[in-house]
Design an enzyme around this catalytic site. Structure first.
Site, PDB file in Angstrom:
ATOM      1  N   ASP A 182       0.882  -1.166   0.000  1.00 56.85           N
ATOM      2  CA  ASP A 182       0.000   0.000   0.000  1.00 56.85           C
ATOM      3  C   ASP A 182       0.918   1.214   0.000  1.00 56.85           C
ATOM      4  OD1 ASP A 182      -1.665   2.135   0.498  1.00 56.85           O
ATOM      5  OD2 ASP A 182      -2.776   1.189   2.122  1.00 56.85           O
ATOM      6  N   HIS A 183       1.002   1.919  -1.133  1.00 62.55           N
ATOM      7  CA  HIS A 183       2.013   2.967  -1.262  1.00 62.55           C
ATOM      8  C   HIS A 183       1.805   4.097  -0.260  1.00 62.55           C
ATOM      9  CE1 HIS A 183      -1.133   4.876  -3.790  1.00 62.55           C
ATOM     10  NE2 HIS A 183      -0.561   5.994  -3.430  1.00 62.55           N
ATOM     11  N   HIS A 219      -6.162   2.765   1.889  1.00 63.35           N
ATOM     12  CA  HIS A 219      -5.389   3.920   2.331  1.00 63.35           C
ATOM     13  C   HIS A 219      -5.945   4.572   3.595  1.00 63.35           C
ATOM     14  CE1 HIS A 219      -3.482   3.279  -1.397  1.00 63.35           C
ATOM     15  NE2 HIS A 219      -4.205   4.081  -2.144  1.00 63.35           N
TER      16      HIS A 219
END
Length: 519
Positions: A186-187, A249
Site C-alpha cells: 500500500d504505497h 489507504h
C-alpha cells in the site's frame, strides 16, 4: 530509509507484468533511485516477465524512457544507465503456462551458481489481481515458494472486489506461500509523513499524553484529488471511491493515528496494534448506512479556469453509472482511549485542491475567561499532519495580536520535511521496495487486517449497490462534495476541517482553504 547501508544479500527481483504501466511509471524509477543511492545489493538482478514482444535491449530502453519522465533524480547519464541496465533481463512468457515457471526456476538456479550462493528472491506481481492465483500456483508448483526465508511475493491492490473475492485471492496465495512471505503493498504506508505519525506520537512526550478522548474532539482524514477518472475508467467503474481509497489507504491512516504504543518497534508488534484498532472500530449496520456514510459523483464544472466534464461523460464510463467518485464516513473506535471521539474520513475526485492530510481537532477550552470581543473561537486548536503535496506538520493555535487591544487571532507553527532536512524525500515505492528486499514487513498489511477492512465496509457496499443513487451527479467539479457529506458531519454539530494550503513562497504565513459550507 536508513542512514547507513547495511550489507544486503544477493537479490533477484522477478517482475511479472514487466511491460505494464505500473512497472514503467513507479517500480523501475524507484529501483533506479535506490541504485543511485547505493541501496541495492552489489549482486542484484531484475528479470522482467511479460508476454509482450520485448528483448533485453528494448525493455531497458522502455524503462529508461519511464525513468526520464518519472524519476525524482532526473535523466540518467549514459555511464550510469549502462551500469544499471546490465542487471536487466527479460523473459517473454505466458504466465498461465507452467513451462514459463520451469524456465524461470532454471534461470534462478543458474544465477545462484554464478554468484556462488543462494540469492534472495522477490516475486513482484505488477499484474491485474485476477492473475494472482495463476502466478502463485505457477511459482508454487515450480518449487519457487519453498525457500521460506528467501522467497517473497508482492501483490498490489486492489486485493479483491469484496470480502469473498479477497478470501479467494488470499487462499490462493496461502496455498503456496506462508503469511510471512506475502507482502501486500500500500504505497500510502511508504510515505515519509505517514511513517512519521509514529515518530510524532511515540518519540515526543508532549503529544502522547493528550492523544485521547480527554483532549481531542474529533479527527478528520482527507484525501482530496483535483483529477477526474482520467484513463482509469475501466478499473474505476468497478471500484469507486470506497473500494479504491477507503478500504486500504484511509483505514490504514486511521489505524496509525488510533493505535496503542507498541512494546517494541518491529513488524509483528506494530501490525498487532493496528489490528487492535480494526477490532475496535464499531461496525456500521445496513440500517445505519444512511446516517454514517455519504456518497457523491461529480458533475461538470470548472477546474483552474478550465471546464471539465461530468463523470458520466468521461470516456469509458456508463451514462447511467452508479459509481461514487466521493465518499465520506463517520467511524467510532470503541476503546478506552477513543470512546466518543468520531473519526471522519472523506475522499473524492474533482475537489478544489490536491490535499492528503490528517487533522486532529482539540477540545474547546473548558472555561471562557476572555471577553467575546477577543475572538477566541475564531479557530479551534488543531494539529495537521500533511501527507501531500507538501509534507509536514502544522500546529494551529490562538495568539494575541500585537496592539493595545486584546484581540486573539489564529496563527500557525509549521514544520516542512524538505526545509528541515534539506533533501528530497524518497518516494513511497523506494521505501517499500527497500523494505521488501531486506525482509521488513512493518509497512505492509497482514491478511487479517485486509479482511477486517472488507468486513467493515461490506454493509455499505451492499446497501449502495442495492439502492442506486437517484441524485447523481450531486456535486459540481471544483467544489467540496455533496450536501450529504455536510449532513453526515452536521449530525454531531461539527463541520469539515478545511485542508491546509502549502506555505506561500517568500515566507508569508499560509492560510487554510475556505470551505464553501464550513462553519
Amino acid at each position: 530509509m536508513e542512514p547507513n547501508h547495511p550489507q544486503q544479500q544477493p537479490t533477484v527481483f522477478v517482475l511479472f507484468g514487466a511491460g505494464g504501466d505500473l512497472s514503467w511509471r513507479l517500480i523501475l524509477p524507484a529501483l533506479f533511485n535506490l541504485y543511485l543511492d547505493k541501496y541495492l545489493p552489489e549482486q542484484w538482478l531484475l528479470i522482467g516477465v511479460d508476454r509482450q514482444d520485448y528483448d533485453q535491449h528494448s525493455l531497458a530502453q522502455h524503462y529508461r524512457e519511464g525513468i526520464q519522465q518519472y524519476s525524482r533524480r532526473g535523466i540518467p547519464d549514459d555511464k550510469t544507465w549502462q551500469s544499471f541496465s546490465q542487471a536487466l533481463r527479460y523473459q517473454q512468457a505466458d504466465i498461465t503456462d507452467p513451462t514459463s515457471y520451469t524456465q524461470l526456476a532454471k534461470a534462478l538456479v543458474e544465477q545462484d551458481k554464478t554468484w556462488h550462493g543462494k540469492a534472495e528472491r522477490v516475486f513482484y506481481l505488477a499484474t491485474p489481481p485476477f492473475l494472482f492465483a495463476d502466478i502463485a500456483k505457477g511459482l508454487g508448483e515450480a518449487n519457487l515458494a519453498k525457500a521460506r526465508q528467501r522467497a517473497r511475493i508482492v501483490v498490489e491492490k486492489p486485493l479483491g472486489h469484496d470480502l469473498e473475492s479477497f478470501r479467494g485471492i488470499n487462499q490462493a496465495l496461502n496455498h503456496y506461500f506462508q503469511e510471512s512471505q506475502i507482502y501486500r503493498i500500500d504505497h500510502f504506508l511508504g510515505k515519509e509523513t505517514v511513517q512519521n505519525i509514529l515518530a510524532l506520537r511515540f518519540a515526543n512526550p508532549i503529544f502522547e499524553p493528550i492523544w485521547n478522548r480527554r483532549y481531542i474532539d474529533h479527527i478528520a482524514i482527507t484525501v482530496a484529488e483535483t483529477l477526474g477518472v482520467e484513463h482509469r475508467a475501466n478499473y474505476y467503474e468497478g471500484a469507486g471511491a470506497l473500494r479504491d481509497m477507503v478500504q486500504n489507504h484511509l483505514l490504514q491512516l486511521l489505524c496509525l493515528v488510533a493505535m496503542e504504543p507498541p512494546v517494541v518497534f518491529d513488524a509483528h508488534d506494530l501490525r498487532d496494534r493496528r489490528m487492535d484498532v480494526m477490532h475496535a472500530i464499531r461496525p456500521i449496520s445496513a440500517e445505519e448506512v444512511q446516517r454514517y456514510a455519504a456518497r457523491g459523483q461529480y458533475g461538470a464544472g470548472w477546474m483552474n479556469g478550465t471546464q471539465v466534464p461530468a463523470y458520466r461523460e468521461e470516456k469509458g464510463v456508463a451514462p447511467d453509472s452508479n459509481t461514487e467518485t466521493y465518499c465520506a464516513l463517520e467511524f467510532h473506535v470503541d476503546n478506552w482511549r477513543w470512546q466518543g471521539v468520531p473519526f471522519y474520513l472523506r475522499t473524492g475526485k474533482r475537489l478544489p485542491v490536491e490535499a492528503s492530510e490528517i487533522s486532529i481537532r482539540f477540545q474547546d477550552i473548558p472555561h471562557q475567561a476572555f471577553p467575546t470581543s477577543a475572538g477566541l473561537n475564531a479557530q479551534p486548536a488543531q494539529l495537521v499532519i500533511r501527507l501531500q503535496p507538501e509534507e509536514g506538520i502544522v500546529l494551529k493555535f490562538m495568539a494575541k495580536q500585537p496592539g493595545p487591544h486584546l484581540v486573539l487571532r489564529p496563527v500557525e507553527m509549521r514544520f516542512s520535511y524538505q526545509e528541515a532536512f534539506q533533501a528530497t524525500s524518497p518516494t513511497a515505492y523506494e521505501t517499500l521496495l527497500w523494505d521488501i528486499m531486506k525482509g521488513d514487513a512493518t509497512l505492509f498489511t497482514r491478511a487479517d487486517q485486509v479482511e477486517a477492512a472488507w468486513r467493515l465496509l461490506m454493509p455499505i457496499l451492499e446497501v449502495w449497490e442495492a439502492n442506486p443513487a437517484t441524485d447523481f451527479p450531486n456535486y459540481r467539479a471544483g467544489t467540496w462534495g455533496p450536501e450529504a457529506a455536510e449532513v453526515l458531519i452536521a449530525h454531531s454539530g461539527r463541520s469539515w476541517l478545511a485542508p491546509t494550503l502549502p506555505e506561500p513562497k517568500g515566507g508569508a504565513p499560509g492560510k487554510s482553504t475556505h470551505h464553501p459550507r464550513s462553519a
